[in-house]
Design an enzyme around this catalytic site. Structure first.
Site, PDB file in Angstrom:
ATOM      1  N   ILE A 590       0.853  -1.181   0.000  1.00 23.59           N
ATOM      2  CA  ILE A 590       0.000   0.000   0.000  1.00 23.59           C
ATOM      3  C   ILE A 590       0.896   1.239   0.000  1.00 23.59           C
ATOM      4  CG2 ILE A 590      -1.784   1.263   1.220  1.00 23.59           C
ATOM      5  CD1 ILE A 590      -2.684  -1.400  -0.067  1.00 23.59           C
ATOM      6  N   GLN A 599     -10.056   4.698  -1.443  1.00 23.42           N
ATOM      7  CA  GLN A 599     -10.427   3.879  -2.595  1.00 23.42           C
ATOM      8  C   GLN A 599     -11.208   2.642  -2.167  1.00 23.42           C
ATOM      9  OE1 GLN A 599      -9.663   4.118  -6.327  1.00 23.42           O
ATOM     10  NE2 GLN A 599     -10.188   6.014  -5.295  1.00 23.42           N
ATOM     11  N   GLU A 665     -10.463  -1.072  -7.970  1.00 23.46           N
ATOM     12  CA  GLU A 665     -11.713  -1.773  -8.245  1.00 23.46           C
ATOM     13  C   GLU A 665     -12.072  -2.864  -7.257  1.00 23.46           C
ATOM     14  OE1 GLU A 665     -12.003  -1.788 -12.998  1.00 23.46           O
ATOM     15  OE2 GLU A 665      -9.972  -1.792 -12.217  1.00 23.46           O
TER      16      GLU A 665
END
Length: 707
Positions: A590, A599, A665
């Site tokens: 990350i 996100q 996503e």
């Protein structure tokens, strides 16, 4: 200025929470979006869209409109410049809707038939609404349903391994169920806008897009220009989610600027976006699972059907979602499509995976119920050691670690597995879980890094920041690669003149751009000699990762996650309230915990919205939408979003120079299934059709097993 030796403390940017480098500009209004950049002598274009679902344009009666105040031109198939047809899109041929005003055919409601250009947006809109277009209408078909006579399987959209029917026949427990998801729309906060002008023999476009170089290349091909003759910039973007590629507004702005020899801006309305920029196709999915009594899978069969337009094939490959997830003796997946008189769907956040995860992860929950096994334990028993369909090794796989950490933090061990037994006043309470998976992709990209004479560094790359924080993450990555601090980095992005780079999509943007920046930065660092002065123009190193990306060993590369949800259901009113959500992800290293958490939480919120709210409906008679606006198209508002928590487990990717995978996503994937599974646990009724509306809850309360 002479170079200095970096300190060890300087190379600690990646992994730390860093506020957005453009944050101050955005909150003060200094950041200008595509529709806000001023130009002298600016004209404005307004689309006129077809009102029939199939047919031909008989006439465009522009004469009365040309006499209206401020009107400069009316472009349509009878007078528009001719466009080149041999262009290619990012992932194949793009939708022919980009061939604006080249013929009189109308393939769906909302097809652009004219552009009115005027001195002001108000003049352009008034004239566009006054323009009379006459049609020869033809019978149309917009009805999507399972088993439509025109459904077919595109090449490469079906995969299988093992004896599926034999394994199903030998299974002790079988789930055979149909799941549906509706048409869904991106609806980014910032509408699509583009301004085009000719400057010194170059076509310059200021746009809101997800990949400036790709838009520039497509415009060059459409208008028969050299690639160097087109420049596209997109400094700030207010959301994209797959919808902001090359669209008709960019083409029409460039066309009008060519005709009028002055800058032209085209901005889409919210209603126009429902037909001009793509959407997620509805799906009908049949999932069959066969297992032994102990829950070990023998067969996985996932067949999905979706729609596309009559002019362009786009397939929502929902059946592919489960490819990396579960071990079984036999697998079969197929994504099928039918051509209808509707606009072409397109990529939408987690294309395929979002609807596919709802179906498969709901079916897994049904299997766990039938076998009397905890849903997490069922996944443990079917954990693969290699890719279930490919046999390839995983680059890293920490799905079970996500479930273990998520179960601990969510309090899963205290869950009573019986449905419909927890009550709090008028509310029935339930919890559910689901798995997430999304491919880890890389694409060739180029970057240039300059050591400036003043001791700072400038990075130039045709990346895009569509609200994800990629500009900030790339600044951190560059700082570490250069062994300096983020404050000494100037990040320049979203300009097609900076060279080839992948667009923001497929959760591969930051990974691909970071790779290119790291290679260039490390090469530059080797050229810097402490104490030696730099020339006034600085020193620049460039990179191209094409060879490195092409040399990656073949592996199963994915990010994974575990989603958890708790819901409360009022069976008297049909209201479903999500009380809390937790997502634990294994998504590589990350880079920035602050923007990464945003996100993940944003994706999970979208999954909640998908489960309970989002649904676009077509009128069968007209072929158009019912309620094509944000009043008629419902999505989760602040009051609908509970405490949403996202975190991650350690999951470095050894094949990436900075160990990252991609996070844009995966937060969406599995979230809707977790909510739906929680609704079953609360009520004992299975909802297989999204969204789970109050009327569906009320109808199901009569005792139906599935709704």
């Amino acid at each position: 200025m002479t170079t200095t030796t970096p300190t060890a403390a300087a190379s600690r940017a990646v992994g730390t929470a860093h506020t957005r480098v453009e944050g101050l500009a955005k909150v003060t209004g200094a950041a200008r979006y595509a529709g806000e950049v001023p130009y002298p002598d600016l004209a404005h274009g307004w689309f006129v869209l077809a009102t029939v679902a199939r047919g031909r344009v008989r006439s465009v009666e522009e004469a009365p409109v040309l006499g209206m105040p401020g009107v400069l031109a009316v472009l349509h198939h009878g007078n528009a410049p001719r466009l080149e047809g041999g262009y290619m899109g990012v992932f194949g041929p793009p939708d022919p809707v980009l061939q604006l005003f080249q013929h009189d055919r109308v393939p769906y409601v909302g097809w652009p038939v004219a552009l009115v250009v005027a001195e002001t947006p108000e003049h352009a809109r008034e004239a566009a609404e006054a323009l009379t277009v006459r049609y020869d209408a033809e019978p149309h078909d917009v009805a999507f349903f399972a088993g439509h006579p025109g459904v077919y399987t595109p090449e490469g959209a079906e995969e299988s391994r093992g004896d599926l029917e034999g394994e199903l026949a030998s299974s002790d427990v079988v789930v055979d169920a149909e799941y549906t998801t509706p048409e869904e729309h991106h609806s980014p906060m910032e509408p699509h806008a583009a301004t085009a002008r000719w400057d010194g023999g170059r076509l310059e476009v200021v746009d809101s897009n997800q990949g400036s170089r790709f838009v520039a290349d497509e415009l060059a091909k459409l208008f028969s220009l050299d690639a160097e003759s087109v420049r596209v910039r997109s400094e700030h973007v207010g959301g994209g989610f797959g919808s902001k590629g090359t669209r008709p507004h960019q083409v029409s702005a460039a066309m009008a600027a060519t005709v009028l020899h002055r800058p032209v801006r085209v901005t889409l309305t919210r209603r126009q976006m429902f037909s001009l920029v793509g959407y997620r196709s509805p799906t009908v999915q049949r999932v069959r699972l066969g297992a032994d009594h102990d829950g070990r899978l023998r067969a996985v069969d996932h067949v999905s059907e979706c729609l596309t337009s009559t002019v362009h094939e786009f397939v929502e490959r929902a059946a592919d979602f489960g490819h990396p997830l579960y071990d079984a003796n036999a697998h079969h997946t197929a994504s099928r499509v039918v051509r209808l008189d509707v606009p072409t769907p397109t990529w939408m956040r987690a294309p395929g995976e979002a609807p596919g995860s709802f179906a498969l992860e709901s079916a897994l929950d049904e299997l766990a119920e039938k076998c009397g096994i905890d849903p997490i334990e069922l996944r443990v028993r079917n954990e693969p050691s290699v890719g279930p369909l490919t046999g390839l090794p995983f680059s890293s796989r920490n799905l079970l670690a996500c479930f273990e950490e998520g179960a601990r933090r969510f309090g899963w061990a205290d869950r009573d597995p019986r449905p419909g037994v927890r009550r709090e006043g008028r509310w029935l309470l339930g919890t559910g879980t689901a798995a997430s998976a999304f491919p880890t992709l890389s694409a060739p990209s180029t970057a240039a890094v300059t050591a400036e004479a003043d001791g700072t560094f400038t990075v130039r790359i045709t990346a895009a920041d569509i609200g994800t924080g990629s500009r900030t993450a790339l600044t951190q990555i560059a700082a570490d690669a250069l062994e300096t601090t983020p404050g000494r980095i100037r990040m320049r992005i979203a300009d097609s003149d900076f060279g080839a780079a992948i667009m923001a999509g497929g959760s591969m943007g930051t990974r691909s751009w970071a790779w290119a920046i790291t290679v260039a930065a490390r090469a530059l660092r080797e050229r810097l000699v402490p104490g030696v002065a730099l020339p006034p123009e600085g020193i620049t190193e460039r990179s191209d990762t094409s060879a490195a990306v092409g040399a990656l060993t073949e592996k199963e590369r994915h990010a994974f996650g575990a989603q958890f949800a708790e819901v409360a259901v009022d069976i008297g009113t049909g209201e479903v309230r999500v009380r809390r959500m937790l997502g634990i992800f294994a998504a590589g290293r990350i880079v920035n915990p602050l923007t990464a958490r945003g996100q993940f939480v944003g994706g999970m919120t979208w999954g909640l919205s998908m489960a309970l709210h989002e649904e676009a409906t077509r009128d069968q008679a007209s072929g158009g939408h019912v309620g094509a606006d944000l009043a008629g198209y419902h999505f989760a508002a602040h009051a609908d979003v509970p405490a949403v928590e996202a975190d991650w487990v350690d999951d470095p990717d050894p094949d990436d120079p900075v160990g990252i995978k991609g996070i844009g996503e995966i937060g969406v994937v599995g979230a809707a299934a977790a909510v739906a599974n929680a609704v079953w646990h609360a009520t004992g009724v299975r909802h297989r059709n999204l969204p789970i509306r109050p009327d569906r809850v009320l109808n199901a309360a009569g005792g139906a097993h599935g709704a």
